[in-house]
Design an enzyme around this catalytic site. Structure first.
Site, mmCIF file in Angstrom:
data_model
loop_
_atom_site.group_PDB
_atom_site.id
_atom_site.type_symbol
_atom_site.label_atom_id
_atom_site.label_comp_id
_atom_site.label_asym_id
_atom_site.label_seq_id
_atom_site.Cartn_x
_atom_site.Cartn_y
_atom_site.Cartn_z
ATOM 1 N N SER A 150 -15.028 -3.184 2.635
ATOM 2 C CA SER A 150 -15.943 -2.050 2.612
ATOM 3 C C SER A 150 -17.230 -2.425 1.865
ATOM 4 O O SER A 150 -17.901 -3.377 2.251
ATOM 5 C CB SER A 150 -15.240 -0.831 2.004
ATOM 6 O OG SER A 150 -15.930 0.357 2.279
ATOM 7 N N ASP A 244 -12.511 3.881 12.395
ATOM 8 C CA ASP A 244 -13.254 3.766 11.145
ATOM 9 C C ASP A 244 -14.726 3.999 11.451
ATOM 10 O O ASP A 244 -15.260 3.414 12.394
ATOM 11 C CB ASP A 244 -13.037 2.355 10.571
ATOM 12 C CG ASP A 244 -13.751 2.119 9.254
ATOM 13 O OD1 ASP A 244 -14.503 3.000 8.789
ATOM 14 O OD2 ASP A 244 -13.558 1.023 8.680
ATOM 15 N N HIS A 274 -10.165 3.256 8.090
ATOM 16 C CA HIS A 274 -10.733 2.639 6.891
ATOM 17 C C HIS A 274 -9.695 2.710 5.763
ATOM 18 O O HIS A 274 -8.935 3.667 5.667
ATOM 19 C CB HIS A 274 -11.989 3.400 6.482
ATOM 20 C CG HIS A 274 -12.883 2.653 5.554
ATOM 21 N ND1 HIS A 274 -13.750 1.677 5.972
ATOM 22 C CD2 HIS A 274 -13.048 2.740 4.209
ATOM 23 C CE1 HIS A 274 -14.419 1.199 4.940
ATOM 24 N NE2 HIS A 274 -14.011 1.826 3.853
#
Length: 326
Positions: A150, A244, A274
């Site tokens: 991320s 995601d 995610h």
């Protein structure tokens, strides 16, 4: 997660959000692996700050022959606002255990107390320091990789470009659902921005903490897709979640690397969201991603499979069964 009924992180403020994220970070993780070496250390930043970090190695230092273990600098996710070495402890243990390389996880400084580009500076300062002090840690300074998930994936991608510019060779950039765009306007942001772990409101809050000005959003150190060129950066392993908001920009960045002639191994894990890589107790795709990322590290560093070394007969039997099934 819905049944737990916890308030969304973006409704809590940074301090309470960090505590809440840390409290829940290990709930869906695989069991914590016991490793031969787990050591806390500090890495100096350019402004004199000492950044906490944690070293993981599956081998005791005295058992490592030759120039030392290859080393992965790992940068945790959390929207530049939450997350820590502790929240990603299990994941880093798995990467070290399954790959055989050393992992150093960094507590870079978080927003809004430390806004852009502090996290990027901290990540780069840590990589340079590790390259210069690897031998002191029992690692090989000439065998380095960088990775993250991320926001940490964003920092890892930026580090790979900076390493290219500085002439610092990297064996691999390990990018797990990295953020890559200046503005969250892809189709996947519209399609998956509600009800699937990472909400649009949370993304706005995270990035509002870190990059409050429009000009900063256009800086490639926040949005690697805007980098002038990525020619000659390290080979990449890119692991994305299908459901995601960030999946489209991850694909676009993989395409940008490939167009520049960079070797890219792209994996899109179907039906997951995610943060899935930290849900291995509940989601088998997380365990598969652990294995895939570790394999990419082994191949980049030329390391043997630890499973083969620990029990060659069992590993050979498992490989035979897999081949027969195929």
């Amino acid at each position: 997660m819905a049944r737990a009924g916890r308030p969304p992180l973006h409704s809590l403020g940074p301090v309470r959000a960090r505590a809440a994220y840390e409290l829940g970070a290990g709930v869906l993780e695989v069991p914590k692996a016991e490793l031969a070496r787990v050591e806390d250390l500090c890495i100096p930043a350019r402004d004199g700050a000492l950044l906490p970090a944690r070293l993981y190695a599956a081998q005791a230092r005295k058992a490592v022959a030759g120039p030392g273990l290859p080393l992965l600098l790992y940068l945790h996710g959390g929207g530049f606002t939450v997350g820590s070495v502790q929240t990603h402890d299990v994941l880093c243990r798995e990467l070290s255990r399954l790959s055989g390389c050393m992992v150093v996880s960094l507590d870079y400084r978080l927003a809004p107390e430390h806004r852009f580009p502090t996290a990027s500076h901290d990540a780069w300062d840590a990589l340079v320091w590790l390259s210069q002090h690897a031998e002191e840690l029992g690692a090989a300074g000439a065998r380095l990789a960088v990775g993250g998930d991320s926001a940490g994936g964003t920092l890892a991608a930026v580090n790979a470009i900076l390493a290219r510019d500085a002439g610092l060779p990297l064996a691999l950039q390990l990018l797990i659902y990295p953020g890559c765009t200046a503005h969250q306007d892809t189709e996947s942001h519209r399609r998956f921005g509600h009800g699937l772990v990472l909400e649009s409101e949370a993304i706005d809050w995270f990035f509002g903490n870190y990059v409050p000005s429009p000009a900063e959003r256009e800086d490639w150190r926040f949005a690697p897709l805007l980098a002038p060129d990525v020619d000659g950066v390290a080979p990449a392993w890119v692991g994305l979640a299908e459901c995601d908001p960030l999946v489209d920009e991850g694909v676009l960045y993989a395409d940008k690397l490939r167009a520049a002639g960079v070797p890219v191994d792209l994996e899109i894990y179907r039906g997951v969201t995610h943060e899935f890589i930290k849900m291995g107790r509940a989601i088998p795709e997380a365990r598969q991603a652990h294995a895939d990322a570790a394999r990419a590290l082994r191949e980049a560093f030329g390391l043997p499979d630890p499973a083969l070394e620990s029990d060659p007969a069992e590993a050979q039997q498992g490989a035979g069964a897999k081949a027969a099934a195929a």
